[in-house]
Design an enzyme around this catalytic site. Structure first.
Site, PDB file in Angstrom:
ATOM      1  CG  ASP A  46      -1.922   1.073   1.291  1.00 65.13           C
ATOM      2  OD1 ASP A  46      -2.434   1.446   0.222  1.00 65.13           O
ATOM      3  OD2 ASP A  46      -2.240   1.537   2.404  1.00 65.13           O
ATOM      4  CG  ASP A  82       0.717   7.557  -3.032  1.00 64.09           C
ATOM      5  OD1 ASP A  82       0.293   8.430  -3.815  1.00 64.09           O
ATOM      6  OD2 ASP A  82       0.614   7.647  -1.795  1.00 64.09           O
ATOM      7  N   GLY A 121      -8.800   6.639   2.503  1.00 63.01           N
ATOM      8  CA  GLY A 121      -9.144   7.621   3.526  1.00 63.01           C
ATOM      9  C   GLY A 121     -10.600   7.582   3.919  1.00 63.01           C
ATOM     10  CG  ASP A 149      -3.926   1.952   8.748  1.00 60.09           C
ATOM     11  OD1 ASP A 149      -3.847   1.117   9.663  1.00 60.09           O
ATOM     12  OD2 ASP A 149      -2.962   2.645   8.388  1.00 60.09           O
TER      13      ASP A 149
END
Length: 357
Positions: free
Chosen positions: A96, A132, A267, A290
Site C-alpha cells: 500500500d 502512489d 481515507g 487502517d
C-alpha cells in the site's frame, strides 16, 4: 481456498463489481493485527485484502532493520501459513502507498521477485501493489504507472494507482485539505488514453452502462489495475464537517469513461454510511481501512491496562499478576476488538457472507 491465486483475485474483484459490493483492505503491522484481520474476515464469511504500507513493511522487518522487502517477504510467508487455517475464505496480499522514492527499494524488487516466481511456474508473493503517484504531476504519475503496469502483467499481479491527492497524514506522507483532493473526469479520460481501461483483454472495458460502474459490458475481464480517484478523501480521524466527500464524482468519472474502472476508496475512516454506499454503487471494489482498526486494537489494550493497572504494574513493592501483563492476555482482547471492526467493515461494504466457494 486461502491465499488468492491471480485467477482467484480477478474473480474476487469481478464478483465485487458485478455484485455491487467492496472488500475491506486491512492494513496490518504485526502477526497480531494480521491474525485479527483473518479472524474478522472468517467471522464475517467474507473474502478480503490484507495489506502492508511503506511504514508497515519496514516495521515488520524489525524496527532497527527497516528493510521493506524483508518485511514484506516475512509478512507474506507468515500470512500464507496461518491463512491455511481459514479455508472458508480467500485473502489477497497487497502493498500500500508506495511513493516514487520507495519504488527502487520496495515495489520494484518485489515485482522482480514475482516475475522470477511466475517464470518458474509459481504463484507471485503478492497479488497487487500500489503505486502512489499523488505527489507528482499527472504525466509523471502515468509514465511510471505504465512502466509498472508492464511489470505487473509479467508478475501476474494487479497494479493500483492513485489519481489526485489524499489529504491528512499516513506513514509520514501528508497533503493539505484543499481542491487538490478532487479528481476530475478529464483526469480519468487521460488515464484511459494512456493506460487503457482497468479491464483486461478478456473484457473490453466498454459498454453502455448508466455510469454506476456495475452494469456496463466487459466486467468479466481480468483487472489490469485499480484506480483510486480522489473525491475529498483524507487519511486519519477527523471531527464531523472537516472532510467533505463527493462520492458522486466517481459516478461522473465512470460515466465519462464508459465504466472503465475498478475503483478504490482511500481515507474512508469516519465516512458516513451513505457516502460509502454511494461510492460502492459507482464501482468501488476495495476500501482501505487502517485508522479505525488501529484504534480498535489499541483501545482494547488501553482498557485492559487501565482496568488492571495494579496487576500489570509492580506497585508499592508488589509483584503484579503475571496473567495480566502476559502479552497474550491483552493481545487476545486487542485481536478480538480489531476483528469485530473488520466484521463491521465487511457488513457495511456488503462483502459479508459472500466468500467465493
Amino acid at each position: 481456498m486461502t491465499v488468492a491465486t491471480p485467477e482467484r483475485y480477478s474473480a474476487m474483484l469481478a464478483a465485487a463489481r458485478n455484485g455491487g459490493y467492496a472488500y475491506p483492505a486491512i492494513n496490518v503491522t504485526s502477526s497480531q493485527t494480521l491474525n485479527a484481520a483473518l479472524q474478522g474476515f472468517a467471522d464475517a464469511e467474507s473474502d478480503g485484502i490484507i495489506q502492508v504500507s511503506v511504514g508497515g513493511a519496514a516495521y515488520l522487518s524489525g524496527q532497527r532493520v527497516k528493510d521493506r522487502v524483508v518485511g514484506s517477504r516475512a509478512f507474506a510467508a507468515y500470512a500464507r501459513e496461518v491463512a491455511k487455517q481459514y479455508p472458508g475464505i480467500t485473502v489477497a496480499f497487497h502493498t500500500d502507498h508506495c511513493a516514487e522514492q520507495y519504488l527502487g527499494e520496495w515495489v520494484d524488487p518485489l515485482l522482480d521477485l514475482e516475475i522470477e516466481q511466475v517464470s518458474r511456474g509459481e504463484e507471485p508473493l503478492f497479488q497487487s501493489h500500489m503505486w502512489d503517484g499523488s505527489t507528482v504531476p499527472l504525466g509523471r504519475n502515468l509514465e511510471i504507472a505504465q512502466r509498472l503496469l508492464e511489470k505487473s502483467a509479467r508478475a501476474h499481479t494487479v497494479l493500483e494507482i492513485e489519481i489526485g491527492a489524499v489529504g491528512g497524514e499516513e506513514d509520514g506522507h501528508s497533503a493539505e485539505i484543499n481542491e487538490k483532493l478532487y479528481s476530475t473526469p478529464d483526469d480519468a479520460l487521460r488515464v484511459v488514453r494512456e493506460l487503457g481501461p482497468s479491464v483486461g483483454a478478456s473484457g473490453s472495458g466498454s459498454g453502455s452502462g448508466s455510469g454506476n460502474g456495475v452494469d456496463g459490458a466487459g466486467l468479466d475481464g481480468a483487472a489490469r489495475y485499480m484506480a483510486a480517484f480522489t473525491f475529498g478523501n483524507v487519511h486519519g480521524a477527523y471531527k464531523p464537517g472537516v472532510v467533505k466527500l463527493r462520492p458522486e464524482l466517481l459516478g461522473e468519472i465512470q460515466a465519462a469513461t464508459d465504466n472503465a474502472f475498478y475503483l478504490v476508496f482511500h481515507g474512508g475512516s469516519g465516512s458516513r454510511p451513505s457516502e460509502i454506499a454511494e461510492a460502492v454503487r459507482h464501482g468501488v471494489v476495495k476500501m482501505n481501512i487502517d485508522t479505525d482498526t488501529q484504534y480498535a486494537f489499541t483501545r482494547a489494550i488501553a482498557g485492559h491496562m487501565m482496568t488492571n493497572y495494579d496487576k500489570v504494574l509492580k506497585i508499592d513493592g508488589e509483584v503484579g499478576e503475571k496473567g495480566e501483563y502476559d502479552p497474550r492476555s491483552w493481545g487476545r482482547e486487542a485481536e478480538d476488538s480489531m476483528a469485530e471492526r473488520v466484521v463491521e467493515a465487511c457488513v457495511q461494504l456488503g462483502s459479508a457472507g459472500k466468500a467465493l466457494r
